[in-house]
Design a protein around this motif. Structure first.
Motif, short mmCIF file in Angstrom:
data_model
loop_
_atom_site.label_atom_id
_atom_site.label_comp_id
_atom_site.label_asym_id
_atom_site.label_seq_id
_atom_site.Cartn_x
_atom_site.Cartn_y
_atom_site.Cartn_z
N GLY A 70 -0.22 -12.23 -7.50
CA GLY A 70 -1.38 -11.35 -7.41
C GLY A 70 -2.55 -11.87 -6.61
N GLU A 103 -4.81 -11.86 -3.62
CA GLU A 103 -5.02 -10.78 -2.65
C GLU A 103 -5.67 -11.25 -1.35
OE1 GLU A 103 -7.17 -7.76 -4.70
OE2 GLU A 103 -5.43 -7.13 -5.89
N GLU A 149 1.84 -13.32 -3.17
CA GLU A 149 1.93 -11.90 -3.51
C GLU A 149 2.45 -11.72 -4.93
OE1 GLU A 149 3.90 -7.73 -1.83
OE2 GLU A 149 4.56 -9.66 -1.01
#
Length: 266
Positions: free
Chosen positions: A48, A50, A45
């Protein structure tokens, strides 16, 4: 602790234990590996990535609480859905795995964190891999486009190539004929072509010896199933023969798989 909501739904799948959905969260059974997996997911997380669930913590009944990733899964379908065999998704999974490997390369787990296999720390050349990139652990949107990975319980120390080899076995469809038919293939797929597409989409520069990596991966799965049977898990017995036939299939087609990849790289 996070409170348990009364409005829960048991989800299909979850070989490792109970999987419950409560609104926008999933609650799952935990183990000694859970703190390590949570640190991994927090790292993903933070950088970044996803394609994985986010961690909320542990609820009052001891279940881990993760975000629910909306979409289709093999467990929620009748049989193996067609989108799992799409070439476009073959490419998407390879690129998803590459993004994950690039995202995790800066993750250095503390020595106090223990993974499911009992390992701690990393050796030279290792990363923390997913270790179970199989059809059952992929999530697609409503149009069948794969976008995420779930069920991170088997995450732990490995190498990029081993993690990629395990994924190739399942996603390319490197299965004996009866196994492939059971997974929805009405006719045998061109596995040599699909493997080349998969590795090119991942961006693997050195294809040399990769088929041997797949053979080693399947061989380890066969050995693990045999150990489980010897330990009294008779439910693992059907998988011994099934995976052994996959191993035989890849060994028999080794030359074709290697030649196709070498020719396309020349």
């Amino acid at each position: 602790m996070i409170a348990v909501n009364d409005h829960t739904e048991q989800l299909a799948g979850g070989w490792g234990g109970t999987v419950l959905r409560t609104g926008g969260t999933v609650r799952r059974s935990t183990g000694h590996w859970t703190p390590a997996v949570h640190e991994l997911l927090k790292h993903l997380e933070s950088v970044g990535f996803e394609g994985a669930p986010r961690v909320f913590g542990v609820d009052s009944e001891g279940h881990e609480v993760l975000t629910f990733i909306d979409g289709q899964t093999a467990a929620s379908a009748e049989g193996w859905p067609a989108w799992l065999r799409f070439e476009a998704n073959l490419v998407r999974v390879a690129r998803l795995l590459r993004r994950f490997h690039d995202a995790v390369k800066s993750f250095r787990p503390g020595p106090e964190l223990q993974w499911r296999d009992g390992r701690r720390g990393l050796r030279d050349g290792e990363i923390i891999g997913h270790n179970d990139v199989s059809l059952a652990n992929l999530v697609a949107d409503s149009t069948g486009r794969i976008h995420s990975l779930i069920d991170w319980d088997n995450a732990g120390p490995t190498t990029r190539r081993r993690d990629l080899a395990y994924a190739a076995w399942h996603v390319v469809g490197l299965h004996a004929r009866d196994h492939a038919r059971a997974r929805g293939w009405s006719k045998a797929p061109d596995v040599a072509r699909r493997l080349q597409m998969f590795l090119d989409a991942y961006g693997l520069e050195d294809h040399e010896g990769f088929v041997d990596d797949i053979i080693a991966c399947i061989g380890e799965a066969v050995r693990s199933c045999r150990v489980a049977v010897q330990a009294g898990d008779h439910g693992a017995w059907p998988f011994v023969a099934l995976l052994a036939r996959d191993l035989e299939f890849v060994c028999q087609h080794r030359s074709a798989l290697e030649q196709r990849n070498h020719a396309m790289r020349a």
